[in-house]
Scaffold this motif. Structure first.
Motif, PDB file in Angstrom:
ATOM      1  N   THR A 195       0.808  -1.214   0.000  1.00  0.00           N
ATOM      2  CA  THR A 195       0.000   0.000   0.000  1.00  0.00           C
ATOM      3  C   THR A 195       0.840   1.261   0.000  1.00  0.00           C
ATOM      4  O   THR A 195       0.355   2.318  -0.398  1.00  0.00           O
ATOM      5  CB  THR A 195      -0.956   0.030   1.207  1.00  0.00           C
ATOM      6  OG1 THR A 195      -0.193  -0.097   2.396  1.00  0.00           O
ATOM      7  CG2 THR A 195      -1.973  -1.086   1.124  1.00  0.00           C
ATOM      8  N   THR A 196       2.094   1.206   0.432  1.00  0.00           N
ATOM      9  CA  THR A 196       2.917   2.415   0.481  1.00  0.00           C
ATOM     10  C   THR A 196       3.989   2.434  -0.594  1.00  0.00           C
ATOM     11  O   THR A 196       4.824   3.320  -0.607  1.00  0.00           O
ATOM     12  CB  THR A 196       3.594   2.546   1.859  1.00  0.00           C
ATOM     13  OG1 THR A 196       4.381   1.386   2.094  1.00  0.00           O
ATOM     14  CG2 THR A 196       2.566   2.720   2.955  1.00  0.00           C
ATOM     15  N   ASP A 197       3.966   1.472  -1.512  1.00  0.00           N
ATOM     16  CA  ASP A 197       5.011   1.396  -2.529  1.00  0.00           C
ATOM     17  C   ASP A 197       4.910   2.544  -3.530  1.00  0.00           C
ATOM     18  O   ASP A 197       5.910   3.135  -3.909  1.00  0.00           O
ATOM     19  CB  ASP A 197       4.916   0.049  -3.255  1.00  0.00           C
ATOM     20  CG  ASP A 197       6.138  -0.205  -4.104  1.00  0.00           C
ATOM     21  OD1 ASP A 197       6.042  -1.034  -5.016  1.00  0.00           O
ATOM     22  OD2 ASP A 197       7.184   0.415  -3.849  1.00  0.00           O
ATOM     23  N   ILE A 198       3.701   2.874  -3.967  1.00  0.00           N
ATOM     24  CA  ILE A 198       3.495   3.905  -4.981  1.00  0.00           C
ATOM     25  C   ILE A 198       2.799   5.088  -4.320  1.00  0.00           C
ATOM     26  O   ILE A 198       1.784   4.922  -3.652  1.00  0.00           O
ATOM     27  CB  ILE A 198       2.635   3.368  -6.140  1.00  0.00           C
ATOM     28  CG1 ILE A 198       3.323   2.172  -6.794  1.00  0.00           C
ATOM     29  CG2 ILE A 198       2.362   4.449  -7.152  1.00  0.00           C
ATOM     30  CD1 ILE A 198       2.474   1.449  -7.802  1.00  0.00           C
ATOM     31  N   ASP A 199       3.354   6.273  -4.504  1.00  0.00           N
ATOM     32  CA  ASP A 199       2.719   7.470  -3.966  1.00  0.00           C
ATOM     33  C   ASP A 199       1.480   7.799  -4.779  1.00  0.00           C
ATOM     34  O   ASP A 199       1.533   7.874  -6.005  1.00  0.00           O
ATOM     35  CB  ASP A 199       3.686   8.650  -4.000  1.00  0.00           C
ATOM     36  CG  ASP A 199       4.801   8.497  -3.000  1.00  0.00           C
ATOM     37  OD1 ASP A 199       4.575   7.813  -1.994  1.00  0.00           O
ATOM     38  OD2 ASP A 199       5.883   9.064  -3.224  1.00  0.00           O
ATOM     39  N   LYS A 200       0.388   7.974  -4.095  1.00  0.00           N
ATOM     40  CA  LYS A 200      -0.868   8.303  -4.762  1.00  0.00           C
ATOM     41  C   LYS A 200      -1.254   9.735  -4.427  1.00  0.00           C
ATOM     42  O   LYS A 200      -1.078  10.186  -3.307  1.00  0.00           O
ATOM     43  CB  LYS A 200      -1.992   7.366  -4.307  1.00  0.00           C
ATOM     44  CG  LYS A 200      -1.759   5.918  -4.681  1.00  0.00           C
ATOM     45  CD  LYS A 200      -1.964   5.712  -6.146  1.00  0.00           C
ATOM     46  CE  LYS A 200      -1.934   4.233  -6.474  1.00  0.00           C
ATOM     47  NZ  LYS A 200      -2.198   3.961  -7.853  1.00  0.00           N
ATOM     48  N   CYS A 201      -1.775  10.445  -5.409  1.00  0.00           N
ATOM     49  CA  CYS A 201      -2.201  11.825  -5.223  1.00  0.00           C
ATOM     50  C   CYS A 201      -3.601  11.985  -5.788  1.00  0.00           C
ATOM     51  O   CYS A 201      -4.051  11.199  -6.619  1.00  0.00           O
ATOM     52  CB  CYS A 201      -1.259  12.786  -5.946  1.00  0.00           C
ATOM     53  SG  CYS A 201       0.410  12.779  -5.316  1.00  0.00           S
ATOM     54  N   ARG A 202      -4.256  13.032  -5.346  1.00  0.00           N
ATOM     55  CA  ARG A 202      -5.578  13.362  -5.876  1.00  0.00           C
ATOM     56  C   ARG A 202      -5.422  14.412  -6.967  1.00  0.00           C
ATOM     57  O   ARG A 202      -4.770  15.430  -6.778  1.00  0.00           O
ATOM     58  CB  ARG A 202      -6.471  13.901  -4.776  1.00  0.00           C
ATOM     59  CG  ARG A 202      -6.762  12.889  -3.705  1.00  0.00           C
ATOM     60  CD  ARG A 202      -7.811  13.413  -2.747  1.00  0.00           C
ATOM     61  NE  ARG A 202      -7.926  12.569  -1.575  1.00  0.00           N
ATOM     62  CZ  ARG A 202      -8.591  11.430  -1.551  1.00  0.00           C
ATOM     63  NH1 ARG A 202      -9.204  11.007  -2.629  1.00  0.00           N
ATOM     64  NH2 ARG A 202      -8.661  10.720  -0.450  1.00  0.00           N
ATOM     65  N   SER A 228      -9.428  16.910 -12.158  1.00  0.00           N
ATOM     66  CA  SER A 228     -10.112  15.827 -12.849  1.00  0.00           C
ATOM     67  C   SER A 228     -11.618  15.908 -12.621  1.00  0.00           C
ATOM     68  O   SER A 228     -12.107  16.656 -11.778  1.00  0.00           O
ATOM     69  CB  SER A 228      -9.585  14.486 -12.347  1.00  0.00           C
ATOM     70  OG  SER A 228     -10.303  13.422 -12.921  1.00  0.00           O
ATOM     71  N   VAL A 229     -12.355  15.107 -13.403  1.00  0.00           N
ATOM     72  CA  VAL A 229     -13.806  15.021 -13.233  1.00  0.00           C
ATOM     73  C   VAL A 229     -14.121  14.374 -11.883  1.00  0.00           C
ATOM     74  O   VAL A 229     -15.044  14.773 -11.198  1.00  0.00           O
ATOM     75  CB  VAL A 229     -14.423  14.210 -14.397  1.00  0.00           C
ATOM     76  CG1 VAL A 229     -15.922  14.003 -14.194  1.00  0.00           C
ATOM     77  CG2 VAL A 229     -14.154  14.910 -15.712  1.00  0.00           C
ATOM     78  N   ASN A 230     -13.322  13.375 -11.506  1.00  0.00           N
ATOM     79  CA  ASN A 230     -13.520  12.682 -10.236  1.00  0.00           C
ATOM     80  C   ASN A 230     -12.294  12.929  -9.355  1.00  0.00           C
ATOM     81  O   ASN A 230     -11.317  12.188  -9.419  1.00  0.00           O
ATOM     82  CB  ASN A 230     -13.713  11.177 -10.482  1.00  0.00           C
ATOM     83  CG  ASN A 230     -14.033  10.435  -9.216  1.00  0.00           C
ATOM     84  OD1 ASN A 230     -14.205  11.037  -8.160  1.00  0.00           O
ATOM     85  ND2 ASN A 230     -14.096   9.116  -9.301  1.00  0.00           N
ATOM     86  N   PRO A 231     -12.317  13.950  -8.507  1.00  0.00           N
ATOM     87  CA  PRO A 231     -11.127  14.233  -7.689  1.00  0.00           C
ATOM     88  C   PRO A 231     -10.887  13.230  -6.579  1.00  0.00           C
ATOM     89  O   PRO A 231      -9.832  13.238  -5.962  1.00  0.00           O
ATOM     90  CB  PRO A 231     -11.440  15.617  -7.111  1.00  0.00           C
ATOM     91  CG  PRO A 231     -12.903  15.740  -7.144  1.00  0.00           C
ATOM     92  CD  PRO A 231     -13.375  14.915  -8.313  1.00  0.00           C
ATOM     93  N   LEU A 232     -11.837  12.338  -6.318  1.00  0.00           N
ATOM     94  CA  LEU A 232     -11.635  11.317  -5.287  1.00  0.00           C
ATOM     95  C   LEU A 232     -10.792  10.165  -5.776  1.00  0.00           C
ATOM     96  O   LEU A 232     -10.275   9.384  -4.979  1.00  0.00           O
ATOM     97  CB  LEU A 232     -12.979  10.807  -4.782  1.00  0.00           C
ATOM     98  CG  LEU A 232     -13.858  11.837  -4.069  1.00  0.00           C
ATOM     99  CD1 LEU A 232     -15.181  11.214  -3.672  1.00  0.00           C
ATOM    100  CD2 LEU A 232     -13.163  12.402  -2.862  1.00  0.00           C
ATOM    101  N   LYS A 233     -10.643  10.022  -7.091  1.00  0.00           N
ATOM    102  CA  LYS A 233      -9.858   8.934  -7.649  1.00  0.00           C
ATOM    103  C   LYS A 233      -8.376   9.231  -7.444  1.00  0.00           C
ATOM    104  O   LYS A 233      -7.900  10.309  -7.753  1.00  0.00           O
ATOM    105  CB  LYS A 233     -10.161   8.773  -9.137  1.00  0.00           C
ATOM    106  CG  LYS A 233      -9.445   7.617  -9.774  1.00  0.00           C
ATOM    107  CD  LYS A 233      -9.804   7.502 -11.236  1.00  0.00           C
ATOM    108  CE  LYS A 233      -9.050   6.341 -11.859  1.00  0.00           C
ATOM    109  NZ  LYS A 233      -9.273   6.280 -13.298  1.00  0.00           N
ATOM    110  N   LEU A 234      -7.646   8.246  -6.912  1.00  0.00           N
ATOM    111  CA  LEU A 234      -6.226   8.418  -6.669  1.00  0.00           C
ATOM    112  C   LEU A 234      -5.448   8.041  -7.921  1.00  0.00           C
ATOM    113  O   LEU A 234      -5.727   7.042  -8.559  1.00  0.00           O
ATOM    114  CB  LEU A 234      -5.781   7.538  -5.493  1.00  0.00           C
ATOM    115  CG  LEU A 234      -6.399   7.890  -4.155  1.00  0.00           C
ATOM    116  CD1 LEU A 234      -5.937   6.879  -3.107  1.00  0.00           C
ATOM    117  CD2 LEU A 234      -6.033   9.277  -3.721  1.00  0.00           C
ATOM    118  N   VAL A 235      -4.480   8.875  -8.283  1.00  0.00           N
ATOM    119  CA  VAL A 235      -3.625   8.624  -9.447  1.00  0.00           C
ATOM    120  C   VAL A 235      -2.170   8.692  -8.991  1.00  0.00           C
ATOM    121  O   VAL A 235      -1.867   9.193  -7.918  1.00  0.00           O
ATOM    122  CB  VAL A 235      -3.892   9.641 -10.582  1.00  0.00           C
ATOM    123  CG1 VAL A 235      -5.298   9.491 -11.133  1.00  0.00           C
ATOM    124  CG2 VAL A 235      -3.673  11.056 -10.093  1.00  0.00           C
TER     125      VAL A 235
END
Length: 53
Positions: A30-37, A41-48
């Motif tokens: 779960t901590t390997d890849i840094d996720k940001c909001r 975007s159209v859906n700001p809750l989706k983590l990229v």
């Protein structure tokens, strides 16, 4: 007494070790890849991935 319940002690220790390994693996995954909001975007809750921003 130790002979009678030795298998139970070994089983409990192996379960504790397995639980520790699973928790370490989950934390690593779960901590390997840094996720940001992406707030633009159209859906700001989706983590990229932060690299894509």
């Amino acid at each position: 007494m130790i002979r009678k319940y030795g298998w139970l002690i070994a089983f409990a220790l192996s379960i504790l070790a397995l639980d520790g390994l699973i928790m370490h693996w989950v934390e690593y995954m779960t901590t390997d890849i840094d996720k940001c909001r992406n707030m633009n975007s159209v859906n700001p809750l989706k983590l990229v991935n932060c690299d894509n921003l």
